[in-house]
Design an enzyme around this catalytic site. Sequence first.
Site, PDB file in Angstrom:
ATOM      1  N   ASN A  16       0.830  -1.211   0.000  1.00 57.99           N
ATOM      2  CA  ASN A  16       0.000   0.000   0.000  1.00 57.99           C
ATOM      3  C   ASN A  16       0.862   1.258   0.000  1.00 57.99           C
ATOM      4  O   ASN A  16       0.538   2.248  -0.654  1.00 57.99           O
ATOM      5  CB  ASN A  16      -0.968  -0.002   1.173  1.00 57.99           C
ATOM      6  CG  ASN A  16      -2.203  -0.822   0.869  1.00 57.99           C
ATOM      7  OD1 ASN A  16      -3.021  -0.429   0.039  1.00 57.99           O
ATOM      8  ND2 ASN A  16      -2.312  -1.981   1.499  1.00 57.99           N
ATOM      9  N   ARG A  67       2.702   2.108  25.477  1.00 60.37           N
ATOM     10  CA  ARG A  67       2.173   2.481  24.167  1.00 60.37           C
ATOM     11  C   ARG A  67       2.237   4.000  23.978  1.00 60.37           C
ATOM     12  O   ARG A  67       2.573   4.495  22.908  1.00 60.37           O
ATOM     13  CB  ARG A  67       0.715   1.997  24.088  1.00 60.37           C
ATOM     14  CG  ARG A  67       0.174   1.901  22.697  1.00 60.37           C
ATOM     15  CD  ARG A  67      -1.270   1.392  22.711  1.00 60.37           C
ATOM     16  NE  ARG A  67      -1.445   0.020  23.131  1.00 60.37           N
ATOM     17  CZ  ARG A  67      -1.092  -1.049  22.421  1.00 60.37           C
ATOM     18  NH1 ARG A  67      -0.518  -0.912  21.258  1.00 60.37           N
ATOM     19  NH2 ARG A  67      -1.306  -2.262  22.878  1.00 60.37           N
ATOM     20  N   MET A  92       0.792  -2.459  12.222  1.00 54.94           N
ATOM     21  CA  MET A  92       0.111  -3.473  13.025  1.00 54.94           C
ATOM     22  C   MET A  92       0.253  -3.252  14.537  1.00 54.94           C
ATOM     23  O   MET A  92       0.398  -4.200  15.310  1.00 54.94           O
ATOM     24  CB  MET A  92       0.601  -4.867  12.622  1.00 54.94           C
ATOM     25  CG  MET A  92       0.437  -5.166  11.136  1.00 54.94           C
ATOM     26  SD  MET A  92      -1.219  -4.831  10.461  1.00 54.94           S
ATOM     27  CE  MET A  92      -2.017  -6.374  10.813  1.00 54.94           C
ATOM     28  N   HIS A 111      -8.112  -0.803   5.835  1.00 52.70           N
ATOM     29  CA  HIS A 111      -8.458  -2.056   6.509  1.00 52.70           C
ATOM     30  C   HIS A 111      -9.030  -3.023   5.470  1.00 52.70           C
ATOM     31  O   HIS A 111      -9.862  -2.632   4.654  1.00 52.70           O
ATOM     32  CB  HIS A 111      -9.488  -1.792   7.613  1.00 52.70           C
ATOM     33  CG  HIS A 111      -9.855  -3.029   8.356  1.00 52.70           C
ATOM     34  ND1 HIS A 111      -9.013  -3.610   9.282  1.00 52.70           N
ATOM     35  CD2 HIS A 111     -10.949  -3.835   8.278  1.00 52.70           C
ATOM     36  CE1 HIS A 111      -9.579  -4.704   9.751  1.00 52.70           C
ATOM     37  NE2 HIS A 111     -10.750  -4.870   9.153  1.00 52.70           N
TER      38      HIS A 111
HETATM   39  C1  GAR Z   1      -3.134  -4.728   3.919  1.00 49.98           C
HETATM   40  O1  GAR Z   1      -3.979  -5.718   3.417  1.00 49.98           O
HETATM   41  C2  GAR Z   1      -3.858  -3.816   4.882  1.00 49.98           C
HETATM   42  O2  GAR Z   1      -5.195  -3.592   4.504  1.00 49.98           O
HETATM   43  C3  GAR Z   1      -3.781  -4.617   6.150  1.00 49.98           C
HETATM   44  O3  GAR Z   1      -2.486  -5.156   6.159  1.00 49.98           O
HETATM   45  C4  GAR Z   1      -2.055  -5.343   4.817  1.00 49.98           C
HETATM   46  C5  GAR Z   1      -0.721  -4.638   4.650  1.00 49.98           C
HETATM   47  O4  GAR Z   1      -0.183  -4.921   3.393  1.00 49.98           O
HETATM   48  N1  GAR Z   1      -4.006  -3.787   7.298  1.00 49.98           N
HETATM   49  C6  GAR Z   1      -4.542  -4.230   8.421  1.00 49.98           C
HETATM   50  O5  GAR Z   1      -4.890  -5.381   8.578  1.00 49.98           O
HETATM   51  C7  GAR Z   1      -4.679  -3.180   9.486  1.00 49.98           C
HETATM   52  N2  GAR Z   1      -5.428  -3.679  10.586  1.00 49.98           N
HETATM   53  P1  GAR Z   1       0.970  -4.017   2.797  1.00 49.98           P
HETATM   54  O6  GAR Z   1       2.063  -3.939   3.860  1.00 49.98           O
HETATM   55  O7  GAR Z   1       1.422  -4.757   1.577  1.00 49.98           O
HETATM   56  O8  GAR Z   1       0.393  -2.670   2.494  1.00 49.98           O
END
Ligand code: GAR
Length: 214
Positions: A16, A67, A92, A111
């Site tokens: 992303n 945190r 994450m 998400h």
């Molecule tokens: C993506 O699918 C994003 O939507 C998800 O993690 C992946 C990251 O992929 N995000 C979550 O689950 C947030 N809770 P990437 O590192 O290739 O962008």
Amino acid sequence: MGKKKVGVLVSGRGSNLQALLDACRDPAYPAEIVLVISNVAGAYALERARAAGVATCVVSHKDYASREEFDAAMDVHLRQAGVEIVCLAGFMRLLSAPFVQGWDGRMVNIHPSLLPSFKGLNTHARAIEAGVKLHGCTVHLVTPDLDDGPILVQASVPVMADDTEEALAARVLEQEHVAYPLALRLLAEGRVRVDGNRARVDWPGGGALVNPVP
Ligand code: GAR
């Protein structure tokens, strides 16, 4: 009007982030990424940022007792870089309320589900298990509650009868890479007005992407 300065928080492969970096190469795009922060030193996303000539830094949650202290350390980097909009792109870690409130209306997350369905983890497996026929992704403003907040853009994909988690995830990810650059553009261009829990988006279709178009 100048481009909005964007900071991106990542934890993993960064596809992303790559979609946002690619969008920012267009001179007409209203945002530029000035800083990428990862909580994981080995995240491939950092290599993508370096390849694009974007400043990076690692802020490991393991180096902080709480945190709030971890978030405050990221906040210092973002503010020093002059960041105006924060994008969470596969970041994450849960965020503390003070940090989120400090970026109210200026922090977005992607998400991998059609929120408010399937908040949290393992969204694709849960969508298959639930037997939903449409799944997708959501870009939303971040509020202190997890995977909550006004929705800017959603993209939907069909769930096929014989889908595996991997196949469905790949179909959704392709749409994430369309939805996120659009959502950042809408926010950067000032096309978003928050009205209670709803984001009113000044855009044809109001932020809905349907693939394929029925
Ligand atoms: C993506 O699918 C994003 O939507 C998800 O993690 C992946 C990251 O992929 N995000 C979550 O689950 C947030 N809770 P990437 O590192 O290739 O962008």
